[in-house]
Write an enzyme that holds these catalytic residues in place. Structure first.
Site, PDB file in Angstrom:
ATOM      1  N   GLY A   1       0.807  -1.217   0.000  1.00  8.33           N
ATOM      2  CA  GLY A   1       0.000   0.000   0.000  1.00  8.33           C
ATOM      3  C   GLY A   1       0.832   1.255   0.000  1.00  8.33           C
ATOM      4  O   GLY A   1       1.931   1.298  -0.559  1.00  8.33           O
TER       5      GLY A   1
ATOM      6  N   GLU B   1       5.630  -3.459   0.736  1.00  6.05           N
ATOM      7  CA  GLU B   1       5.598  -3.313  -0.719  1.00  6.05           C
ATOM      8  C   GLU B   1       4.854  -2.023  -1.024  1.00  6.05           C
ATOM      9  O   GLU B   1       3.628  -1.974  -0.993  1.00  6.05           O
ATOM     10  CB  GLU B   1       4.909  -4.524  -1.358  1.00  6.05           C
TER      11      GLU B   1
ATOM     12  N   VAL C   1       0.570   4.887   5.262  1.00  8.18           N
ATOM     13  CA  VAL C   1       0.087   3.783   6.099  1.00  8.18           C
ATOM     14  C   VAL C   1       1.253   2.907   6.553  1.00  8.18           C
ATOM     15  O   VAL C   1       1.264   2.407   7.685  1.00  8.18           O
ATOM     16  CB  VAL C   1      -0.962   2.948   5.339  1.00  8.18           C
TER      17      VAL C   1
ATOM     18  N   CYS D   1       1.250   0.033  -8.979  1.00  8.60           N
ATOM     19  CA  CYS D   1       2.409   0.618  -8.299  1.00  8.60           C
ATOM     20  C   CYS D   1       3.660   0.590  -9.166  1.00  8.60           C
ATOM     21  O   CYS D   1       4.607   1.329  -8.915  1.00  8.60           O
ATOM     22  CB  CYS D   1       2.665  -0.094  -6.979  1.00  8.60           C
TER      23      CYS D   1
END
Length: 473
Positions: free
Chosen positions: A188, A210, A192, A244
């Site tokens: 994410g 990741e 966070v 991503c």
């Protein structure tokens, strides 16, 4: 619904019982996971379409087949992965068995992301199972249909004593992180990730993060413009840019940009037709909030939209968009775009492009497009990124033999294939000793003697072989 504490206690009791340790159990669970994918493809595709309007082609490639290939890879190689690795010994340990043994960590937490909601839960789970762990999975609540499907399917196919799914939003995740786990695997955002690191620090829990970042695509030198445009467009607008590892921006000369723009326009039309909004092959933005974020970024940008820009909030549609004439300080260059907007930044030299990349945080992926091998090699050697791919985008992450993960701000740790197995394993150094060579062993006992020290150093010190002459500046 069971409380978080009760679920974790159940998983921990199952792990302590040793049920996950035998190879047979691990293989049984991996094959059950494979059955889950094969027997529920229609439901998976429906959930993907409901969450992200994912085209079937993209969902099969990135959510189903990618996971199927990885689980088959694990099944085929699990026996060899579980074998101890024997290491070299010295004279003092010549009669000993010295080896590295892979052991499961215990109860692990896997927190997935919304953009690839199935893949980003199940790929880590494959390694957790293969390594002999129990696992608690927290899918993203943003991809609600896939979250619900995972919560329904996983208990039906996998051992309910060893594997569980927890649903909920940010508050439930925060509460979950108050519990102790033996490893946390998170995919994410960086924001966070920081809170997860803080929560993990309380229990000294190791983490794999990741994350993402602004993945650059440096295009320089001779190359096939049409082929480059097609590969760039595919990699950027796959999943409507919500990847991503999607190229976040392009670096190229003015001449290259002017040649590339019509080729990009042509590629977009070939892929999605002249009425892109009606194409079944182009996805949608996941939520109104994420759609609004992209509109806000576009509104703050001082660049010029030269391709795309069409939007429809009701459908959460955002056309494939290209922007030029940006400054380094532009809003689009301050954060990961995570959507179908592609800025093109012009440079005057390869050196300037490399410096531009190196002045920023290390990205999750870096792409270099060129037919000149020396240019590709130079970019590879003078930059740092989680992964690297020349003359294409995203495809490097589909190979189980390559580790996938970030570096610096783009993450820590890696997975896919054996790398996931290693992530969820403790490498335990082991030595089996007998009673031989006690005369050498006795040299270490007090009272200490200078002669004994000399013999021990001779028996245990690494030898300098083939070093040749070297000089120290």
């Amino acid at each position: 619904m069971e409380s978080q504490k009760k679920v974790i206690e159940r998983l921990r009791a199952a792990f302590r019982s040793g049920v996950t340790i035998p190879q047979h159990f691990r293989l049984t669970q991996l094959k059950a996971l494979l059955s889950l994918l094969e027997e529920n493809e229609t439901q998976i595709l429906e959930a993907m379409h409901k969450d992200l309007a994912k085209p079937k082609f993209e969902a099969v490639l990135s959510e189903i087949d990618l996971v199927v290939n990885d689980v088959c890879f694990a099944i085929n190689n699990l026996h060899s992965w579980m074998q101890p690795n024997y290491v070299g010994t010295n004279l003092a340990t010549k009669l000993d068995d010295c080896f590295v043994r892979r052991e499961p960590l215990g109860v692990v937490l896997i927190i997935g992301a919304w953009n690839y909601p199935l893949q980003l839960i199940l790929l880590p789970l494959i390694g957790a199972i293969a390594a002999g762990n129990c696992a608690l999975m927290k899918p993203s609540e943003i991809s609600a249909a896939t979250e619900k499907l995972l919560a329904d399917l996983i208990p039906r196919y996998l051992s309910q004593e060893c594997f569980a799914v927890m649903c909920g939003g940010a508050e439930e995740t925060k509460q979950l992180l108050e519990n102790r786990f033996d490893h946390i695997f998170y995919t994410g955002s960086q924001a966070v990730a920081r809170s997860i690191l803080q929560a993990a620090a309380v229990h000294l829990t190791p983490v794999t993060l990741e994350l993402g970042g602004k993945c650059p695509c440096l295009i320089y030198g001779r190359l096939d413009i049409k082929a480059a445009a097609k590969r760039l467009v595919w990699a950027k607008y796959f999943n409507a840019g919500q990847s991503c590892v999607a190229p976040d921006y392009v670096l190229c000369t003015v001449e290259m940009r002017d040649a590339l723009l019509p080729a990009i326009t042509q590629a977009i039309e070939e892929f999605y037709g002249s009425q892109i909004q009606k194409s079944v092959d182009y996805g949608r933005i996941v939520t109104d909030r994420h759609w609004d974020r992209l509109i806000d970024l576009l509104g703050k940008s001082e660049g010029k939209v030269v391709i795309g820009g069409e939007i429809d909030k009701e459908e959460k549609y955002f056309a494939p968009t290209v922007i030029i004439d940006l400054q380094e300080s532009d809003a689009l260059m301050q954060e990961e775009i995570f959507g179908p907007i592609l800025p093109i930044i012009t440079i005057e030299s390869l050196e300037q492009g490399i410096n531009f990349i190196n002045q920023r945080e290390k990205p999750l992926a870096l792409y270099a497009f060129s037919d000149e091998p020396q240019i590709v090699t130079t970019v590879l050697e003078r930059t740092s990124s989680g992964g690297f791919c020349s003359n294409d985008g995203i495809v490097h992450m589909t190979l189980p033999g390559l580790p996938f993960g970030g570096v610096g701000a783009s993450g820590m740790g890696s997975y896919h294939g054996r790398w996931t197995f290693e992530t969820f394993s403790h490498r335990r150094g082991c030595m089996f000793r007998g009673w031989g060579l006690e005369r050498i062993g006795a040299l270490r006992y007090p009272p200490y003697k200078e002669s004994n020290l000399s013999w021990l150093r001779w028996a245990t010190t690494a030898k300098k072989k083939g070093w040749g002459e070297c000089s120290v500046l």
